[in-house]
Design an enzyme around this catalytic site. Structure first.
Site, PDB file in Angstrom:
ATOM      1  N   ASP A  20      -4.412   5.838   1.067  1.00 27.07           N
ATOM      2  CA  ASP A  20      -2.571   6.274   0.321  1.00 27.07           C
ATOM      3  C   ASP A  20      -3.452   7.322  -1.276  1.00 27.07           C
ATOM      4  O   ASP A  20      -4.362   7.337  -1.305  1.00 27.07           O
ATOM      5  CB  ASP A  20      -2.600   4.954  -0.703  1.00 27.07           C
ATOM      6  CG  ASP A  20      -1.052   4.944  -1.579  1.00 27.07           C
ATOM      7  OD1 ASP A  20       0.248   5.692  -1.142  1.00 27.07           O
ATOM      8  OD2 ASP A  20      -1.250   4.481  -2.341  1.00 27.07           O
ATOM      9  N   ASP A  22      -0.101   8.483  -4.189  1.00 25.01           N
ATOM     10  CA  ASP A  22      -0.138   7.534  -5.517  1.00 25.01           C
ATOM     11  C   ASP A  22      -0.103   6.313  -6.235  1.00 25.01           C
ATOM     12  O   ASP A  22      -0.388   4.824  -4.518  1.00 25.01           O
ATOM     13  CB  ASP A  22       1.480   7.158  -5.536  1.00 25.01           C
ATOM     14  CG  ASP A  22       1.692   9.119  -5.440  1.00 25.01           C
ATOM     15  OD1 ASP A  22       2.239   9.613  -6.777  1.00 25.01           O
ATOM     16  OD2 ASP A  22       2.884   9.191  -4.688  1.00 25.01           O
ATOM     17  N   ASP A 199      -2.815   0.423  -2.712  1.00 24.15           N
ATOM     18  CA  ASP A 199      -1.942   0.059  -3.753  1.00 24.15           C
ATOM     19  C   ASP A 199      -1.179  -0.999  -4.231  1.00 24.15           C
ATOM     20  O   ASP A 199      -0.833  -1.099  -4.905  1.00 24.15           O
ATOM     21  CB  ASP A 199      -2.094   1.344  -4.720  1.00 24.15           C
ATOM     22  CG  ASP A 199      -0.875   2.087  -5.348  1.00 24.15           C
ATOM     23  OD1 ASP A 199      -0.631   2.346  -4.250  1.00 24.15           O
ATOM     24  OD2 ASP A 199      -0.213   1.551  -6.273  1.00 24.15           O
TER      25      ASP A 199
HETATM   26 MG    MG Z   1       0.478   4.033  -3.779  1.00 26.19          MG
END
Ligand code: MG
Length: 256
Positions: A20, A22, A199
């Site tokens: 991923d 961000d 995240d």
């Molecule tokens: Mg993310």
């Protein structure tokens, strides 16, 4: 079972790595367009991609057109817009906003609705739209109610994806788990063990897919998760990736 005992060359030939963007490779910032990529990161990922026989891809909610310039001079395999856009082994498939006329009209209405709401941002991604309230946490209820109402009026072809101070309206067919599964059917990913690092809530779909394939799921930061491994921050992950890239030391230990 501990994967730490694997020889570096084994780790290189066995795994496919999905990352991923961000909050995983880079820190989350207040305005989504102000994100900063660590200077060393593109070269680190390029070395790791070599080590993995090419089986490395960025899997993000961002459009490919936003991600590509941030990794120059390299161009990685990428799933953008939660998988609506894909580049596998250099072959790019983009999403056409003209195929989403209802959503396009909705984006116009959302932009009007937040015109007097300072700090609520409407991010037009072409085939999806994100409502951000990171700069105006007091507007969370307003923003969520607006996003829910928008999805409902669009009917079953769209769904709401919740994230950190963001809710995104995207085609129901999109999702990180689905797109990772798609990559796993293509060379050079096919036959490898998937690792996905993320995240946020949207990444849990990806964790589910790699767990089902007996892969490694890695969650950055706090929060409830089905991931098998947890790391503290994007900087911790970059450190792990850097040592894996430079000397082949496999950074994830499921026994931790
Ligand atoms: Mg993310």
């Amino acid at each position: 079972m501990s994967d730490a005992s694997l020889q570096p060359e084994d780790a290189g030939s066995r795994y496919a790595l999905f990352l991923d963007f961000d909050g995983t490779l880079v820190d989350i910032v207040e305005r989504p367009d102000a994100v900063v990529v660590d200077q060393e990161l593109p070269a680190t990922l390029a070395r790791l991609q070599d080590r993995l026989g090419g089986a490395l891809a960025i899997v993000s909610g961002r459009p490919v057109s936003f991600l590509d310039p941030r990794f120059l001079p390299y161009r990685f395999d990428t799933a953008g817009l939660h998988g609506l856009e894909q580049r596998i082994a250099g072959q790019l498939h983009l999403c056409d906003p003209e195929e989403h006329p209802q959503l396009r009209r909705m984006i116009g209405r959302l932009s009007e609705a937040v015109a007097d709401k300072q700090g609520v941002l409407i991010e037009d991604k072409g085939c999806s739209v994100a409502v951000h309230w990171r700069m105006a946490p007091q507007e969370k209820d307003f923003a969520l109610a607006m996003a829910h109402a928008a999805v409902e009026s669009l009917g079953g072809e769209y769904r709401l994806q919740h994230g950190k101070a963001v809710a995104e309206i995207l085609p129901s067919a999109a999702g990180k788990g689905k797109v990772i599964e798609r990559f796993m059917h293509e060379a050079p990913y096919k036959g490898r063990i998937p690792i996905f690092v993320g995240d946020d809530l949207t990444d849990e779909h990806g964790f589910k897919t790699v767990n089902a394939r007996n892969g490694l799921s890695v969650r950055i930061g706090a929060g409830e998760t089905i991931a098998k491994i947890r790391l503290g921050t994007p900087a911790d992950l970059r450190h792990c990736l850097s040592s894996w890239a430079s000397d082949g030391s496999f950074p994830f230990n499921v026994d931790d």
